[in-house]
Each structure stands twice: as C-alpha cells, then as structure tokens.
Design a protein around this motif. Structure first.
Motif, mmCIF file in Angstrom:
data_model
loop_
_atom_site.group_PDB
_atom_site.id
_atom_site.type_symbol
_atom_site.label_atom_id
_atom_site.label_comp_id
_atom_site.label_asym_id
_atom_site.label_seq_id
_atom_site.Cartn_x
_atom_site.Cartn_y
_atom_site.Cartn_z
ATOM 1 N N GLY A 320 -11.512 -72.612 -5.366
ATOM 2 C CA GLY A 320 -12.252 -72.256 -4.949
ATOM 3 C C GLY A 320 -12.834 -70.985 -4.841
ATOM 4 O O GLY A 320 -13.585 -70.331 -4.917
ATOM 5 N N ARG A 321 -12.390 -70.544 -6.710
ATOM 6 C CA ARG A 321 -13.075 -69.512 -7.047
ATOM 7 C C ARG A 321 -14.987 -69.966 -7.768
ATOM 8 O O ARG A 321 -14.594 -70.977 -8.537
ATOM 9 C CB ARG A 321 -12.286 -68.858 -8.007
ATOM 10 C CG ARG A 321 -10.765 -68.611 -7.235
ATOM 11 C CD ARG A 321 -11.229 -67.409 -6.792
ATOM 12 N NE ARG A 321 -11.236 -65.585 -7.165
ATOM 13 C CZ ARG A 321 -12.067 -65.243 -6.145
ATOM 14 N NH1 ARG A 321 -11.384 -64.801 -5.241
ATOM 15 N NH2 ARG A 321 -11.967 -63.979 -6.793
ATOM 16 N N VAL A 322 -15.857 -68.857 -8.432
ATOM 17 C CA VAL A 322 -16.300 -69.262 -9.148
ATOM 18 C C VAL A 322 -16.737 -68.330 -10.415
ATOM 19 O O VAL A 322 -15.886 -66.989 -10.394
ATOM 20 C CB VAL A 322 -17.252 -68.006 -8.639
ATOM 21 C CG1 VAL A 322 -19.265 -68.281 -9.239
ATOM 22 C CG2 VAL A 322 -18.231 -68.956 -6.914
ATOM 23 N N GLU A 323 -16.623 -70.014 -11.782
ATOM 24 C CA GLU A 323 -16.175 -68.535 -13.299
ATOM 25 C C GLU A 323 -17.718 -68.621 -13.584
ATOM 26 O O GLU A 323 -17.271 -68.484 -14.530
ATOM 27 C CB GLU A 323 -15.532 -70.178 -13.531
ATOM 28 C CG GLU A 323 -13.865 -70.353 -12.888
ATOM 29 C CD GLU A 323 -13.376 -71.255 -13.621
ATOM 30 O OE1 GLU A 323 -13.714 -71.508 -14.733
ATOM 31 O OE2 GLU A 323 -12.509 -71.774 -13.479
ATOM 32 N N GLY A 324 -18.582 -69.491 -13.116
ATOM 33 C CA GLY A 324 -20.274 -69.335 -13.043
ATOM 34 C C GLY A 324 -21.269 -70.095 -12.845
ATOM 35 O O GLY A 324 -20.539 -70.721 -11.966
ATOM 36 N N SER A 325 -22.018 -70.046 -13.609
ATOM 37 C CA SER A 325 -23.372 -71.366 -13.631
ATOM 38 C C SER A 325 -23.813 -71.422 -14.233
ATOM 39 O O SER A 325 -24.180 -71.355 -15.570
ATOM 40 C CB SER A 325 -24.286 -70.756 -11.737
ATOM 41 O OG SER A 325 -25.048 -69.643 -12.588
ATOM 42 N N TRP A 326 -24.138 -73.222 -14.112
ATOM 43 C CA TRP A 326 -25.022 -74.159 -15.045
ATOM 44 C C TRP A 326 -26.474 -73.613 -14.154
ATOM 45 O O TRP A 326 -27.282 -73.807 -13.008
ATOM 46 C CB TRP A 326 -24.512 -75.192 -15.522
ATOM 47 C CG TRP A 326 -23.566 -74.972 -15.797
ATOM 48 C CD1 TRP A 326 -23.118 -75.092 -16.604
ATOM 49 C CD2 TRP A 326 -22.682 -76.349 -14.914
ATOM 50 N NE1 TRP A 326 -21.487 -75.794 -16.920
ATOM 51 C CE2 TRP A 326 -21.529 -75.894 -15.562
ATOM 52 C CE3 TRP A 326 -22.369 -76.812 -13.612
ATOM 53 C CZ2 TRP A 326 -20.283 -76.629 -15.588
ATOM 54 C CZ3 TRP A 326 -21.006 -77.685 -13.772
ATOM 55 C CH2 TRP A 326 -19.415 -77.648 -14.484
ATOM 56 N N LYS A 327 -27.820 -73.982 -15.643
ATOM 57 C CA LYS A 327 -29.243 -74.149 -15.019
ATOM 58 C C LYS A 327 -29.134 -75.329 -14.987
ATOM 59 O O LYS A 327 -28.412 -75.835 -15.897
ATOM 60 C CB LYS A 327 -30.195 -73.183 -16.610
ATOM 61 C CG LYS A 327 -30.023 -72.016 -16.085
ATOM 62 C CD LYS A 327 -30.607 -71.506 -15.159
ATOM 63 C CE LYS A 327 -30.306 -69.605 -14.789
ATOM 64 N NZ LYS A 327 -30.961 -69.375 -13.580
ATOM 65 N N VAL A 328 -29.458 -75.954 -13.768
ATOM 66 C CA VAL A 328 -30.742 -77.859 -13.678
ATOM 67 C C VAL A 328 -31.552 -77.595 -15.238
ATOM 68 O O VAL A 328 -32.763 -77.634 -14.608
ATOM 69 C CB VAL A 328 -30.514 -77.732 -12.265
ATOM 70 C CG1 VAL A 328 -31.181 -79.351 -12.463
ATOM 71 C CG2 VAL A 328 -29.620 -77.226 -11.820
ATOM 72 N N ALA A 329 -30.958 -78.063 -16.229
ATOM 73 C CA ALA A 329 -32.474 -77.262 -17.711
ATOM 74 C C ALA A 329 -33.379 -78.805 -16.879
ATOM 75 O O ALA A 329 -34.301 -78.556 -17.565
ATOM 76 C CB ALA A 329 -31.945 -77.037 -19.336
ATOM 77 N N ALA A 330 -32.916 -79.482 -16.511
ATOM 78 C CA ALA A 330 -34.341 -81.049 -16.733
ATOM 79 C C ALA A 330 -34.596 -81.229 -15.300
ATOM 80 O O ALA A 330 -35.318 -82.400 -14.965
ATOM 81 C CB ALA A 330 -33.023 -81.929 -16.717
ATOM 82 N N ARG A 331 -34.132 -80.201 -14.131
ATOM 83 C CA ARG A 331 -34.580 -80.177 -13.428
ATOM 84 C C ARG A 331 -36.369 -80.122 -13.077
ATOM 85 O O ARG A 331 -37.194 -79.571 -14.112
ATOM 86 C CB ARG A 331 -34.869 -79.050 -12.280
ATOM 87 C CG ARG A 331 -35.005 -79.011 -10.894
ATOM 88 C CD ARG A 331 -35.188 -77.705 -10.017
ATOM 89 N NE ARG A 331 -35.985 -77.974 -8.715
ATOM 90 C CZ ARG A 331 -35.873 -76.649 -8.134
ATOM 91 N NH1 ARG A 331 -35.948 -75.507 -8.236
ATOM 92 N NH2 ARG A 331 -36.794 -76.875 -6.908
ATOM 93 N N GLY A 332 -36.806 -81.354 -12.769
ATOM 94 C CA GLY A 332 -38.626 -81.372 -12.060
ATOM 95 C C GLY A 332 -39.255 -81.699 -13.959
ATOM 96 O O GLY A 332 -40.398 -82.093 -13.725
#
Length: 335
Positions: A320-332
């Motif tokens: 339940g903790r946030v460690e980071g984020s990913w970019k959705v590189a192939a979005r669109g």
C-alpha cells in the motif's frame, strides 16, 4: 507515501502481486511444455516487459509496430494483420530485432520477403485467420520464410478448445502434405491459458492480461480478487441521487469496455457497490451502503488493457505504499 494519498483518479500496481503473476504464468508454461511469449499490449511498459523476459519469456508479442519500437525484447511477434504501407517500418525494425509476423492474406505474405511468417487460422472466434486448411496452405506458399501457424482462442470454452484442436490438426496435416514443416504453433489469451493442454500441438502462448488481471478475469474465474495487481483509486464526487454515487473515474479513466458477462464497469474492493454507467468523467455507481463525498475507493477495472492505454503513468509499490511510477511508453502506439 501511502497509495491512498495519491490524487485521483490514479492507477496503482502492487509489485508483490505483479511479480507473483509473472512467475506463476512462467511456471505454468513450463508445466504445459510450451514457451511463453507475453502480449505486452496489456501494460505497454518497458520495465514490466523486462521483468517478463528476465523471468523466462522467449520474446514479446505486440499488436502494432509502434509498440515494438519502444518496448524491449530481441524476439518480437507482431500479432496483427499488416498492410503494405506498414512494411518499411517493419523492415527497419527487423534490422535490429528478430521479427515474426502473423498473416492471413496471400498478398501480404508475398510482400514479407525475408521475414519469418506465421499463417493465422480461425479456430472458431470469427475475427481473422484462414478459414480452411486449403486456404492456410495457399498463404504458406506465398511466404518466403514460413515458420508455422498462429491462432487466437479468445474466450473459447473447453468444447471450443477441443474443436480448435481438430482444426489445427487438419491445418498441420494439410501443410505437411504440401511440404511445409510447422515449427511453431502459437496460441494464447489469458482466459484460455489453462486450457492450453487441450491443444497439445501448441508450442507457445501469448497471454497478456495475466500480469494485472481484471474484473473480466475474475468473472470468468480465471483469477481471484487478490490476483488483481492493478487497481484504480477513485473519489466519490456526488451522492445527490438516491441509491447512487458518482465517482471521478469515467470512460476516460476506465475505458468503456464492460465486464464480460455482467455489463458492469469494474469491481469495487471492500464495497457493495456496482459501477453501472460511464460518461467521460463520471462513473455512475449503484450503492447498497452509504457513500460520502470525498471518500476514496479502490476499483478493479473491467478490462485492464484499454484502461492502461488511457494513462500517462502508473504508480507502483508494496504494502500500500508508493515506491515510484512508470511511464506508459507505448501509450497511443496504435500504428
């Protein structure tokens, strides 16, 4: 940071569940005696593709060339009908990657000189693919580097898989009679993964949704709530209408795909609520217990693949903790 403190709507992935899903599918494939070539259209994230490859996947499956251009994997299968206008980009991609293409068109097959090719056959889904063994042979004859066949079982039940097995046997037999060796039999789909042994000719499968799972997977008894690695955090913004609340997750957050078999738009965690309708920014929720404006709730989306494609980034963490984020590189990347 607590994941519950994220601004909404937000997508959050539990890394422990994600890693478990990846490991379990890889282990199941070993038990079934098939290779795993995951379909990365589900997550569109390089870091997750790398996790799948590191766990033992032989390569990746993509729908569009644009996905392959931004996601890792030395061995790429393009599991979507190509047309001639796409071939220059395909050949550019093939300069640095091993590329395979699934085809159901004689004309396209003729244009794929030097590209490893699989002939797609229709096993009863009625979307794409050769309709008869004879048609499959004709397409194979047009290929310069025929490698095998490709099928998509979608949501076929056990009877459907047995019928698919019969069709695949007939195609392999016809190809052999015409002098073709079928080295690869590529199947797939998360809903049908457990039925892979019903088609023993299969050499690899292409599930995608299994990394996250979703409400449709739950409804089909493919997974349980605890297997759903990706969840949407959303906030109640209105309780004015009796028996209903409205959340800040509409079709621009969850997509307009409904849960297969129910016609709803997701599964709420720890709430007796049902998402019945979506506008662009409004989610209409039928409630059987009180809701308060400003409260946040977790929702498993009906179909996780288009849900991910609506977002620029996905948060991740553990416990339940946030460690980071990913970019959705192939979005669109739909071209």
């Amino acid at each position: 940071m607590d994941a519950f403190d994220l601004d909404t709507p937000s997508l959050y992935v539990d890394l422990d569940v994600l890693e478990r899903n990846i490991a379990q599918m890889q282990e199941q494939c070993r038990g079934w005696g098939v290779e795993l070539r995951p379909h990365v259209k589900t997550h569109k994230i390089p870091e997750i593709a790398r996790m799948q490859l590191d766990a033992g996947a032989i390569g990746i499956t993509v729908a569009k060339i644009g996905e392959a251009e931004v996601l890792p994997g030395d061995d790429v299968l393009i599991a979507y009908p190509l047309v001639k206008a796409k071939l220059p980009r395909l050949r550019e991609l093939a300069k640095t990657r091993r590329v395979k293409v699934a085809v159901d068109s004689i004309d396209v097959a003729r244009d794929l000189k030097g590209i490893e090719t699989l002939v797609e056959i229709d096993v009863g889904v009625g979307r794409t693919g050769a309709q008869t063994p004879e048609q499959a042979v004709q397409i194979a004859r047009a290929c310069s580097d025929f490698q095998g066949i490709f099928y998509w079982p979608s949501w076929l039940d056990e009877a459907g898989f047995k019928s698919a097995c019969t069709k695949i046997d007939a195609v392999i037999g016809a190809l052999a009679a015409a002098g073709f060796e079928t080295k690869i039999v590529s199947g797939g789909s998360t809903p049908g993964a457990a039925r892979t042994p019903l088609v023993p000719q299969t050499t690899e499968i292409r599930p995608g949704t299994y990394v996250f799972y979703d409400a449709s997977s739950m409804e089909a008894k493919v997974c349980e709530e605890g297997d759903c690695a990706l969840r949407v955090l959303t906030t109640v913004v209105s309780t004015s209408v009796p028996g209903q609340c409205v959340i800040d997750a509409g079709s621009k957050t969850l997509s307009s795909d409904q849960t297969v078999g129910t016609g709803t738009y997701g599964h709420f965690i720890d709430r007796q609520w049902t998402p019945r309708k979506l506008n662009e920014e409004h989610g209409y929720v039928e409630i059987r217990e009180p809701a308060k404006v400003g409260e946040k709730v977790w929702l498993v989306p009906s179909h996780v693949c288009p849900t991910v494609n609506l977002h620029d980034e996905i948060w991740y963490g553990r416990d339940g903790r946030v460690e980071g984020s990913w970019k959705v590189a192939a979005r669109g990347k739909v071209r």
